[in-house]
Write a protein that holds these residues in place. Structure first.
Motif, PDB file in Angstrom:
ATOM      1  N   ARG A  33       5.059  -8.364  -8.768  1.00  0.00           N
ATOM      2  CA  ARG A  33       6.316  -8.443  -8.411  1.00  0.00           C
ATOM      3  C   ARG A  33       6.380  -8.735  -6.886  1.00  0.00           C
ATOM      4  O   ARG A  33       7.386  -9.505  -6.213  1.00  0.00           O
ATOM      5  CB  ARG A  33       7.096  -7.279  -8.692  1.00  0.00           C
ATOM      6  CG  ARG A  33       7.540  -7.006  -9.928  1.00  0.00           C
ATOM      7  CD  ARG A  33       8.588  -5.976 -10.319  1.00  0.00           C
ATOM      8  NE  ARG A  33       8.003  -4.658 -10.013  1.00  0.00           N
ATOM      9  CZ  ARG A  33       7.350  -3.927 -10.649  1.00  0.00           C
ATOM     10  NH1 ARG A  33       7.064  -4.040 -12.204  1.00  0.00           N
ATOM     11  NH2 ARG A  33       6.765  -2.652 -10.437  1.00  0.00           N
ATOM     12  N   LEU A  34       5.456  -7.885  -6.091  1.00  0.00           N
ATOM     13  CA  LEU A  34       5.609  -8.049  -4.670  1.00  0.00           C
ATOM     14  C   LEU A  34       4.984  -9.619  -4.293  1.00  0.00           C
ATOM     15  O   LEU A  34       5.169 -10.146  -3.183  1.00  0.00           O
ATOM     16  CB  LEU A  34       4.699  -7.080  -3.855  1.00  0.00           C
ATOM     17  CG  LEU A  34       5.105  -5.729  -4.098  1.00  0.00           C
ATOM     18  CD1 LEU A  34       4.158  -4.567  -3.396  1.00  0.00           C
ATOM     19  CD2 LEU A  34       6.423  -5.548  -3.258  1.00  0.00           C
ATOM     20  N   SER A  71       3.265 -12.970  -0.575  1.00  0.00           N
ATOM     21  CA  SER A  71       2.077 -13.498  -0.842  1.00  0.00           C
ATOM     22  C   SER A  71       0.867 -12.617  -1.468  1.00  0.00           C
ATOM     23  O   SER A  71       1.366 -11.366  -1.576  1.00  0.00           O
ATOM     24  CB  SER A  71       1.479 -14.307   0.307  1.00  0.00           C
ATOM     25  OG  SER A  71       0.925 -13.284   1.230  1.00  0.00           O
ATOM     26  N   SER A  72       0.211 -13.193  -2.043  1.00  0.00           N
ATOM     27  CA  SER A  72      -0.861 -12.389  -2.798  1.00  0.00           C
ATOM     28  C   SER A  72      -1.594 -11.272  -1.982  1.00  0.00           C
ATOM     29  O   SER A  72      -1.856 -10.165  -2.351  1.00  0.00           O
ATOM     30  CB  SER A  72      -1.903 -13.241  -3.614  1.00  0.00           C
ATOM     31  OG  SER A  72      -2.565 -13.875  -2.668  1.00  0.00           O
ATOM     32  N   ILE A  86       0.121  -4.156   0.769  1.00  0.00           N
ATOM     33  CA  ILE A  86       1.258  -3.158   0.629  1.00  0.00           C
ATOM     34  C   ILE A  86       0.919  -2.038  -0.458  1.00  0.00           C
ATOM     35  O   ILE A  86       1.004  -0.890  -0.383  1.00  0.00           O
ATOM     36  CB  ILE A  86       2.652  -3.912   0.302  1.00  0.00           C
ATOM     37  CG1 ILE A  86       2.938  -4.777   1.378  1.00  0.00           C
ATOM     38  CG2 ILE A  86       3.680  -2.913  -0.201  1.00  0.00           C
ATOM     39  CD1 ILE A  86       4.119  -5.643   1.170  1.00  0.00           C
ATOM     40  N   THR A  87       0.456  -2.748  -1.532  1.00  0.00           N
ATOM     41  CA  THR A  87      -0.349  -1.773  -2.737  1.00  0.00           C
ATOM     42  C   THR A  87      -1.203  -0.863  -2.285  1.00  0.00           C
ATOM     43  O   THR A  87      -1.110   0.426  -2.563  1.00  0.00           O
ATOM     44  CB  THR A  87      -0.429  -2.352  -3.812  1.00  0.00           C
ATOM     45  OG1 THR A  87      -1.420  -3.451  -3.472  1.00  0.00           O
ATOM     46  CG2 THR A  87       0.782  -3.241  -4.581  1.00  0.00           C
ATOM     47  N   LYS A  88      -2.040  -1.216  -1.457  1.00  0.00           N
ATOM     48  CA  LYS A  88      -3.228  -0.228  -1.111  1.00  0.00           C
ATOM     49  C   LYS A  88      -2.649   0.736   0.121  1.00  0.00           C
ATOM     50  O   LYS A  88      -3.117   1.906  -0.246  1.00  0.00           O
ATOM     51  CB  LYS A  88      -4.172  -1.240  -0.323  1.00  0.00           C
ATOM     52  CG  LYS A  88      -5.394  -0.353  -0.079  1.00  0.00           C
ATOM     53  CD  LYS A  88      -6.824  -1.209   0.797  1.00  0.00           C
ATOM     54  CE  LYS A  88      -7.726  -0.463   1.154  1.00  0.00           C
ATOM     55  NZ  LYS A  88      -7.380   0.785   2.077  1.00  0.00           N
ATOM     56  N   LEU A 115       2.888 -15.969   7.105  1.00  0.00           N
ATOM     57  CA  LEU A 115       4.414 -15.726   7.062  1.00  0.00           C
ATOM     58  C   LEU A 115       4.668 -15.489   5.221  1.00  0.00           C
ATOM     59  O   LEU A 115       4.005 -16.178   4.390  1.00  0.00           O
ATOM     60  CB  LEU A 115       5.351 -16.753   7.485  1.00  0.00           C
ATOM     61  CG  LEU A 115       5.269 -17.071   8.914  1.00  0.00           C
ATOM     62  CD1 LEU A 115       6.043 -18.065   9.531  1.00  0.00           C
ATOM     63  CD2 LEU A 115       5.582 -15.722   9.706  1.00  0.00           C
ATOM     64  N   PRO A 116       5.486 -14.512   4.906  1.00  0.00           N
ATOM     65  CA  PRO A 116       5.673 -14.342   3.388  1.00  0.00           C
ATOM     66  C   PRO A 116       6.880 -15.566   3.324  1.00  0.00           C
ATOM     67  O   PRO A 116       7.340 -16.141   3.785  1.00  0.00           O
ATOM     68  CB  PRO A 116       6.667 -13.055   3.645  1.00  0.00           C
ATOM     69  CG  PRO A 116       6.326 -12.328   4.792  1.00  0.00           C
ATOM     70  CD  PRO A 116       5.845 -13.692   5.833  1.00  0.00           C
TER      71      PRO A 116
END
Length: 552
Positions: free
Chosen positions: A77-78, A83-84, A90-92, A235-236
């Motif tokens: 979802r993120l 971006s991957s 972010i998840t880490k 950049l996102p």
């Protein structure tokens, strides 16, 4: 009459060499940023901070039911909104923050349990009962007993809630910090306006951090720093129209140059080894900073015997200074004691700078002494700062709370490793008491005033060297009355009373002169004095004559 029972001393842990640092972090300021650069950094930080808040909320809702599948779903979802690689960072960070909150929750439960046990014990004692060194006594009055009984009820309620949250996997996390969140209720005490507090709150909640990847160009594909100091950001997806370079990247107009560990950082990015970067804004100063960090293998510690080979520097940690004393391999103090003061009043940055400056001076002095290790106490005041244990002794609780034990451990290990020094941690039991008892008076003279802290540093160094703290030592083996027998063998560490002085025995300790030598020496006539007996008339003493000679 039975002799009074002696105080039982707790067993002391053996000294050990502390492990070296396992990570490195350096920082440099992003100077001469254009207004467009700052605008892009704010947009990226705000957008990714919003995604990080949503991800943390989802992770906290999962609780103990978290699995790899839920992690993959969150990352997917993120990825659509950034971006991957940003999603992975972010998840880490979310998992690290959740795990830290779980550890803090366990520490909070243990603190509450300690407080409840102390209150229950004191409430069970009669009012006015005196305590011992190992257990506190009762409360002074009925009023104090009543207020403490109400506090016991409140702590038991908090403990039950904390245990329920831990069993259900519930944690309470505030992105940006709980202190900054609560400052909105007391802006006057925090010396902030509503606009300033809002700016700091938003800046703390931004997310501009990327983990490195080994094998990728310059060790990081998300935030890339080249060898000449050029900084570029991936950049996102929603902000890709702000890119000023290929592949959706934005290149900042400034250059960075790491003065500290710059060569080590350059070697890593040249070899395409992983380097993590973080960009943050200091709102109070209006400055942007870039922090680079990476992991490295834990430095192999030297054996304890090697650390003791060149002597030791004992360091006593206090609320406002470090007291240090150099000791040789036999545990004898060498030279003069020295102090390294610091001031822990003021802001957190000021306190941190004071600790770093004092440690720098200490390490440089120790290295100049030629020793291979520094001995410090393995201090932990977690259980010593509670209201339930010390009660009205508020100043004492503030004193021990102000000692930088946690920050000191983290900093001195990493800073000593850069100077080629090792850290030997010793048990802090009785170091101040026995150091003052055995070393303060002998080291004091007309020209030198030895303090209690200086004596404690000697005790710490002797314990690190493996010697007993007391000054008494046995004479050479062949000068003892029993030769090399059992009579002069030192007492074991578990023997009670081993730190006490020896009983007084008449005569010199080496036993090479008879106990009555002083009396004989006093009646002996000096050979340098002129013999006056030849000038006097000689008279026979009647007591020396026999009966026949006397009546002849």
């Amino acid at each position: 009459m039975a002799e009074p029972e002696k105080k039982r001393l707790r067993t002391t842990d053996a000294p050990f060499v502390a492990l070296g640092p396992s990570g490195v972090a350096i920082r440099d300021r992003l100077k001469r940023l254009t207004p467009e650069d700052e605008t892009v950094l704010r947009l990226v930080g705000e957008h990714l901070g919003h995604l990080a808040s949503l991800d943390l909320k989802t992770r906290c809702a999962d609780g103990l039911a978290h699995t790899n599948d839920t992690w993959a779903a969150r990352k997917q979802r993120l990825t659509t909104a950034s971006s991957s690689r940003w999603a992975g960072a972010i998840t880490k960070a979310t998992h690290d923050q959740w795990a830290l909150s779980r550890r803090c929750q366990l520490a909070h439960i243990q603190s509450l349990e300690t407080g409840v046990r102390t209150l229950m014990h004191r409430l069970s004692q009669p009012i006015g009962a005196k305590g011992t060194e190992r257990a506190p006594g009762g409360y002074r009055s009925k009023g104090e007993w009543f207020h403490k009984s109400r506090r016991l009820t409140a702590l038991e309620h908090r403990l039950d809630q904390a245990r329920d949250d831990r069993e259900n996997g519930v944690v309470h996390v505030v992105r940006g910090g709980r202190r900054m969140l609560n400052n909105r209720h007391n802006l006057a005490a925090a010396r902030l306006t509503e606009i300033e507090r809002r700016r700091r709150w938003e800046a703390e909640r931004w997310f501009l951090a990327a983990d490195g990847e080994s094998g990728k160009l310059f060790g990081n594909e998300t935030i890339r720093v080249t060898l000449d100091g050029e900084v570029s950001i991936k950049l996102p997806a929603p902000l890709a129209h702000h890119a000023n370079a290929r592949h959706g990247r934005y290149v900042l107009a400034c250059r960075v140059a790491f003065a500290h560990r710059g060569r080590e950082w350059a070697d890593r990015i040249t070899a395409n080894r992983a380097v993590a970067y973080r960009i943050h804004l200091d709102v109070a100063r209006g400055r942007w900073y870039l922090t680079a960090s990476w992991q490295r293998p834990v430095a192999r510690t030297i054996p304890l015997e090697t650390a003791r080979a060149k002597g030791m520097v004992g360091v006593d940690t206090n609320a406002d200074h470090f007291a240090a004393y150099r000791l040789d391999t036999h545990g004898n103090p060498v030279g003069e004691p020295i102090r390294f003061p610091y001031d822990l009043s003021g802001s957190a940055d000021h306190r941190d700078a004071q600790i770093r400056h004092a440690l720098t001076r200490l390490l440089h002095w120790a290295k100049g002494c030629g020793v291979a290790a520094i001995a410090i106490e393995d201090l932990d005041f977690t259980a010593e700062k509670t209201r339930e244990k010390h009660g009205r002794r508020k100043r004492f609780r503030q004193l021990i709370s102000g000692m930088p034990t946690g920050k000191l451990k983290a900093r001195i290990v990493s800073m000593a490793a850069e100077q080629g020094l090792s850290i030997v941690a010793v048990d802090p039991a009785y170091t101040s008491l026995w150091g003052d008892q055995h070393w303060r008076k002998p080291l004091t003279s007309n020209k030198r005033k030895t303090t209690r802290h200086d004596a404690a540093s000697v005790a710490i160094g002797r314990r690190a060297l493996g010697h007993p703290i007391r000054r008494r030592t046995a004479p050479p083996p062949h000068h003892r009355s029993d030769g090399v027998g059992h009579r002069t063998v030192q007492a074991d560490r578990s023997t009670r009373g081993r730190e006490e002085p020896r009983p007084r025995i008449p005569g010199p300790r080496t036993r090479c002169v008879q106990p009555d030598a002083e009396r004989k020496r006093a009646t002996r006539t000096s050979k340098t004095v002129r013999d006056v007996r030849s000038e006097q008339e000689w008279v026979q003493n009647s007591l020396l004559l026999t009966d026949e000679e006397r009546w002849a």
